[in-house]
Scaffold this active site. Structure first.
Site, PDB file in Angstrom:
ATOM      1  N   ASP A  74       0.845  -1.193   0.000  1.00 60.03           N
ATOM      2  CA  ASP A  74       0.000   0.000   0.000  1.00 60.03           C
ATOM      3  C   ASP A  74       0.886   1.251   0.000  1.00 60.03           C
ATOM      4  O   ASP A  74       1.900   1.323   0.699  1.00 60.03           O
ATOM      5  CB  ASP A  74      -0.921  -0.008   1.229  1.00 60.03           C
ATOM      6  N   HIS A  80     -10.310  -5.262  -3.344  1.00 60.57           N
ATOM      7  CA  HIS A  80      -8.953  -5.500  -2.836  1.00 60.57           C
ATOM      8  C   HIS A  80      -9.027  -5.923  -1.385  1.00 60.57           C
ATOM      9  O   HIS A  80      -9.914  -5.497  -0.641  1.00 60.57           O
ATOM     10  CB  HIS A  80      -8.078  -4.249  -2.993  1.00 60.57           C
TER      11      HIS A  80
HETATM   12  P1  AMP Z   1      -9.864   1.300   0.442  1.00 63.15           P
HETATM   13  O1  AMP Z   1     -10.152   2.464   1.341  1.00 63.15           O
HETATM   14  O2  AMP Z   1     -10.191  -0.010   1.090  1.00 63.15           O
HETATM   15  O3  AMP Z   1     -10.521   1.455  -0.910  1.00 63.15           O
HETATM   16  O4  AMP Z   1      -8.312   1.265   0.265  1.00 63.15           O
HETATM   17  C1  AMP Z   1      -7.635   1.770  -0.860  1.00 63.15           C
HETATM   18  C2  AMP Z   1      -6.166   1.667  -0.558  1.00 63.15           C
HETATM   19  O5  AMP Z   1      -5.443   1.803  -1.757  1.00 63.15           O
HETATM   20  C3  AMP Z   1      -5.647   2.731   0.417  1.00 63.15           C
HETATM   21  O6  AMP Z   1      -5.059   2.093   1.542  1.00 63.15           O
HETATM   22  C4  AMP Z   1      -4.619   3.500  -0.426  1.00 63.15           C
HETATM   23  O7  AMP Z   1      -3.510   3.935   0.328  1.00 63.15           O
HETATM   24  C5  AMP Z   1      -4.249   2.463  -1.464  1.00 63.15           C
HETATM   25  N1  AMP Z   1      -3.724   2.987  -2.721  1.00 63.15           N
HETATM   26  C6  AMP Z   1      -4.284   3.936  -3.497  1.00 63.15           C
HETATM   27  N2  AMP Z   1      -3.527   4.156  -4.589  1.00 63.15           N
HETATM   28  C7  AMP Z   1      -2.466   3.313  -4.501  1.00 63.15           C
HETATM   29  C8  AMP Z   1      -1.334   3.055  -5.317  1.00 63.15           C
HETATM   30  N3  AMP Z   1      -1.112   3.711  -6.476  1.00 63.15           N
HETATM   31  N4  AMP Z   1      -0.437   2.129  -4.903  1.00 63.15           N
HETATM   32  C9  AMP Z   1      -0.628   1.462  -3.736  1.00 63.15           C
HETATM   33  N5  AMP Z   1      -1.695   1.650  -2.938  1.00 63.15           N
HETATM   34  C10 AMP Z   1      -2.599   2.566  -3.302  1.00 63.15           C
END
Ligand code: AMP
Length: 114
Positions: A30, A100
Site C-alpha cells: 500500500d 482488494h
Molecule cells: P480502500 O479504502 O479499502 O478502498 O483502500 C484503498 C487503498 O489503496 C488505500 O489504503 C490507499 O492507500 C491504497 N492505494 C491507493 N492508490 C495506490 C497506489 N497507487 N499504490 C498502492 N496503494 C494505493
C-alpha cells in the site's frame, strides 16, 4: 476497466511495489501504509466490490485466500498474526472501487476498528 487505478496497476500501466503475482491476482504494498506490513491483494479482473462477484466466479475468493497464506508465510507474519480487511461501500470506507484485500501486520491491531 477504464480509469480504474487498480486495473492500471494490475496490467502494469502504473507501477507498484509488487509482492506476488500470478495470472489471477497481483499483490503490492500500500502506498500509504497504516501498519508496518500493509499489502493489497487485488484480483486482476475488475470487480467493483465483494458484492460484484457472481456466484459462478466465487472461486477467486478461495484463490485469494491461498495467496494470503503464501504472503503471510513469506512476510514472516503468520506466527504473530495479521488482519485481512475488505472495505465495502461508503460505510465500509472503500475508496478504490476495485475489489482488494488489505493484509495488515507488524503491530498489535486494535478492535473494534474506527
Ligand atoms: P480502500 O479504502 O479499502 O478502498 O483502500 C484503498 C487503498 O489503496 C488505500 O489504503 C490507499 O492507500 C491504497 N492505494 C491507493 N492508490 C495506490 C497506489 N497507487 N499504490 C498502492 N496503494 C494505493
Amino acid at each position: 476497466m477504464d480509469n480504474c487505478i487498480f486495473c492500471k496497476i494490475a496490467n502494469g500501466e502504473i507501477p507498484s511495489n509488487k509482492v506476488y503475482e500470478d495470472e489471477k491476482v497481483l499483490a503490492f504494498r500500500d502506498i500509504k501504509p497504516v501498519a508496518p506490513v500493509h499489502i493489497l491483494v487485488v484480483p486482476k479482473k475488475h470487480y467493483a466490490s465483494i458484492m460484484d462477484i457472481a456466484g459462478e466466479e466465487m472461486d477467486i475468493t478461495a484463490h485469494v485466500s491461498t495467496v494470503i497464506q503464501r504472503i503471510a508465510k513469506e512476510e514472516g507474519i503468520a506466527a504473530d498474526g495479521f488482519r485481512v480487511v475488505i472495505n465495502c461501500g461508503k460505510n465500509g470506507g472503500q475508496e478504490v472501487d476495485h475489489l482488494h484485500y488489505h493484509i495488515l501486520a507488524g503491530r498489535n491491531l486494535t478492535w473494534p476498528p474506527g
